[in-house]
Design a protein around this motif. Structure first.
Motif, PDB file in Angstrom:
ATOM      1  N   ARG A 136      -7.091  -0.978  -5.967  1.00 62.54           N
ATOM      2  CA  ARG A 136      -5.766  -1.490  -5.595  1.00 62.54           C
ATOM      3  C   ARG A 136      -4.883  -0.395  -5.028  1.00 62.54           C
ATOM      4  O   ARG A 136      -4.176  -0.595  -4.051  1.00 62.54           O
ATOM      5  CB  ARG A 136      -5.078  -2.119  -6.825  1.00 62.54           C
ATOM      6  N   ALA A 137      -4.951   0.779  -5.662  1.00 64.04           N
ATOM      7  CA  ALA A 137      -4.143   1.902  -5.173  1.00 64.04           C
ATOM      8  C   ALA A 137      -4.551   2.235  -3.744  1.00 64.04           C
ATOM      9  O   ALA A 137      -3.701   2.440  -2.865  1.00 64.04           O
ATOM     10  CB  ALA A 137      -4.329   3.116  -6.082  1.00 64.04           C
ATOM     11  N   ASP A 174      -3.776  -3.898 -11.223  1.00 60.69           N
ATOM     12  CA  ASP A 174      -2.841  -3.155 -10.379  1.00 60.69           C
ATOM     13  C   ASP A 174      -2.991  -1.651 -10.545  1.00 60.69           C
ATOM     14  O   ASP A 174      -2.618  -0.882  -9.666  1.00 60.69           O
ATOM     15  CB  ASP A 174      -1.400  -3.571 -10.708  1.00 60.69           C
ATOM     16  N   GLU A 225      -5.973   0.281  -1.548  1.00 64.75           N
ATOM     17  CA  GLU A 225      -5.575  -0.796  -0.645  1.00 64.75           C
ATOM     18  C   GLU A 225      -4.066  -0.778  -0.365  1.00 64.75           C
ATOM     19  O   GLU A 225      -3.625  -1.255   0.675  1.00 64.75           O
ATOM     20  CB  GLU A 225      -6.018  -2.151  -1.223  1.00 64.75           C
ATOM     21  N   ARG A 226      -3.317  -0.197  -1.288  1.00 60.90           N
ATOM     22  CA  ARG A 226      -1.874  -0.031  -1.036  1.00 60.90           C
ATOM     23  C   ARG A 226      -1.615   1.145  -0.096  1.00 60.90           C
ATOM     24  O   ARG A 226      -0.477   1.410   0.261  1.00 60.90           O
ATOM     25  CB  ARG A 226      -1.135   0.254  -2.352  1.00 60.90           C
ATOM     26  N   GLY A 227      -2.672   1.883   0.256  1.00 55.61           N
ATOM     27  CA  GLY A 227      -2.526   3.002   1.187  1.00 55.61           C
ATOM     28  C   GLY A 227      -2.504   4.358   0.510  1.00 55.61           C
ATOM     29  O   GLY A 227      -2.406   5.389   1.172  1.00 55.61           O
ATOM     30  N   GLU A 228      -2.591   4.378  -0.821  1.00 56.84           N
ATOM     31  CA  GLU A 228      -2.572   5.673  -1.504  1.00 56.84           C
ATOM     32  C   GLU A 228      -3.881   6.411  -1.233  1.00 56.84           C
ATOM     33  O   GLU A 228      -4.954   5.813  -1.249  1.00 56.84           O
ATOM     34  CB  GLU A 228      -2.373   5.466  -3.015  1.00 56.84           C
TER      35      GLU A 228
END
Ligand SMILES: Nc1ncnc2c1ncn2[C@@H]1O[C@H](COP(=O)(O)OP(=O)(O)OP(=O)(O)O)[C@@H](O)[C@H]1O
Ligand SMILES: [Mg+2]
Length: 330
Positions: free
Chosen positions: A130-131, A125, A133-136
């Motif tokens: 991952r960051a 995470d 893909e979270r939109g960051e």
């Protein structure tokens, strides 16, 4: 190499009790004040640190048992990389008195992990992928462009520092400003070290590429030597501290949207997951076939990276260390 055959006498002896280096007897405490990590035993005395690389293996932050020759492989790789990069970044290494031991200058560690990333990857995470893909679109203070896919090469390699969490906790990724505001490092020193870590990483990537590997990301630890010089401490570019991919698998994996073939601890992790273990509860006992196969892969990694045949020392490790470290053998 015959020893990698799981039925060879050398491998059978290494798999048997006493054939690998696990816990060290108390007699080794004469070497100095001891600090035990999951994998390494550190002894500090008179400004010097002796690092014994055991054969213990950990995954999901749990020690699972031992893998034959793993300590020799990791110590050999650390030595290889320290030698190969000393002109770019000086390091703590003083000598290698035993295949599983390194003498080093005791330094004052800088309380920051210098993580360098060349690719948008990772599964935890806290990973950059991952960051993203979270939109960051900012990671550790670095702006990331839109349109990247998982495993893409980053426009440039990035230093994404993290704080060293206390034992048992996960490190967190932070920005330069975060570290400076908390007084963990000053801005000028950070900027100099960033440039130097990136140069070191580029040198590592170049050597890896010559061996058909991609050095994807890594973690450096730095310390201040008694004379004030900042040097690399701990280990460098080992499979425990770095992620590598096989370069030839990369284009096809990207074309198919798959993960590039990696040369890290995935083999054991996959086996553990197949046994239903993901870090919770008691770990399964590693069967000898799995230990032998893991050993074969570690040796392969050593040979691949150094380009040299791995000559394992097959003597029982405790007796050999006693002799090489000058402990009386009563
Ligand atoms: N030359 C050195 N001088 C001072 N400290 C050092 C030196 N080399 C390594 N260290 C420190 O010693 C510690 C070595 O610990 P080790 O890697 O064995 O276990 P750990 O980091 O606590 O846990 P893990 O087993 O998860 O790696 C690290 O905190 C590292 O920063
Ligand atoms: Mg460590």
């Amino acid at each position: 190499m015959a020893v990698t055959d799981s039925t060879s006498p050398e491998m059978r002896r290494a798999l048997a009790p006493g054939g690998t280096l696990d816990a060290l007897p108390d007699e080794f405490d004469v070497l100095g004040a001891r600090y035990s990590g999951k994998v390494r035993e550190n002894f500090t005395r008179g400004g010097e640190r002796l690092i014994l690389v055991t054969d213990r293996v950990s995954a999901f932050d749990v020690v699972l048992g031992t893998i034959p020759f793993k300590g020799q492989v990791l110590n050999g790789l650390a030595r290889f990389w320290f030698d190969a990069t000393a002109a770019i970044f000086p390091n703590h290494m003083l000598g290698v008195p035993d295949p599983q031991a390194m003498r080093a200058v005791e330094c004052t560690p800088i309380p920051v992990e210098f993580v360098v990333r060349g690719y948008l990857t990772g599964v935890s995470d806290t990973s950059i992928a991952r960051a993203y893909e979270r939109g960051e679109r900012t990671f550790c203070g670095h702006a990331l462009p839109d349109g990247l896919r998982r495993h893409d090469k980053l426009p440039e390699s990035l230093l994404t520092p993290s704080t060293k969490a206390p034992k048992g906790q996960h490190d967190i990724s932070v920005s330069r400003d975060w570290l400076v505001e908390r007084g963990l490092i000053d801005r000028e020193r950070y900027d100099v070290l960033e440039r130097r870590c990136l140069a070191l990483f580029a040198a590592g990537q170049k050597i890896a590429a010559e061996r058909g590997l991609i050095l994807v990301d890594t973690k450096y630890e730095l310390g201040v030597r008694p004379d004030g010089e900042i040097v690399l401490i701990d280990e460098i570019h080992t499979p425990d501290s770095s992620r590598y991919w096989y370069a030839d698998s990369y284009p096809q994996a990207m074309a198919r949207g798959e993960d590039p073939r990696s040369l890290d601890k995935e083999y054991l992790r996959r086996w553990l997951v197949s046994q239903g273990f993901r870090g919770e509860g008691p770990p399964p006992v590693l069967p000898d076939e799995i230990r032998a196969e893991a050993a074969r892969r570690y040796i392969e990694v050593h040979e691949l990276i150094t380009g040299r045949t791995f000559e394992p020392d097959v003597e029982p490790p405790v007796a050999r260390l006693r002799r090489n470290l000058g402990l009386s053998s009563r």
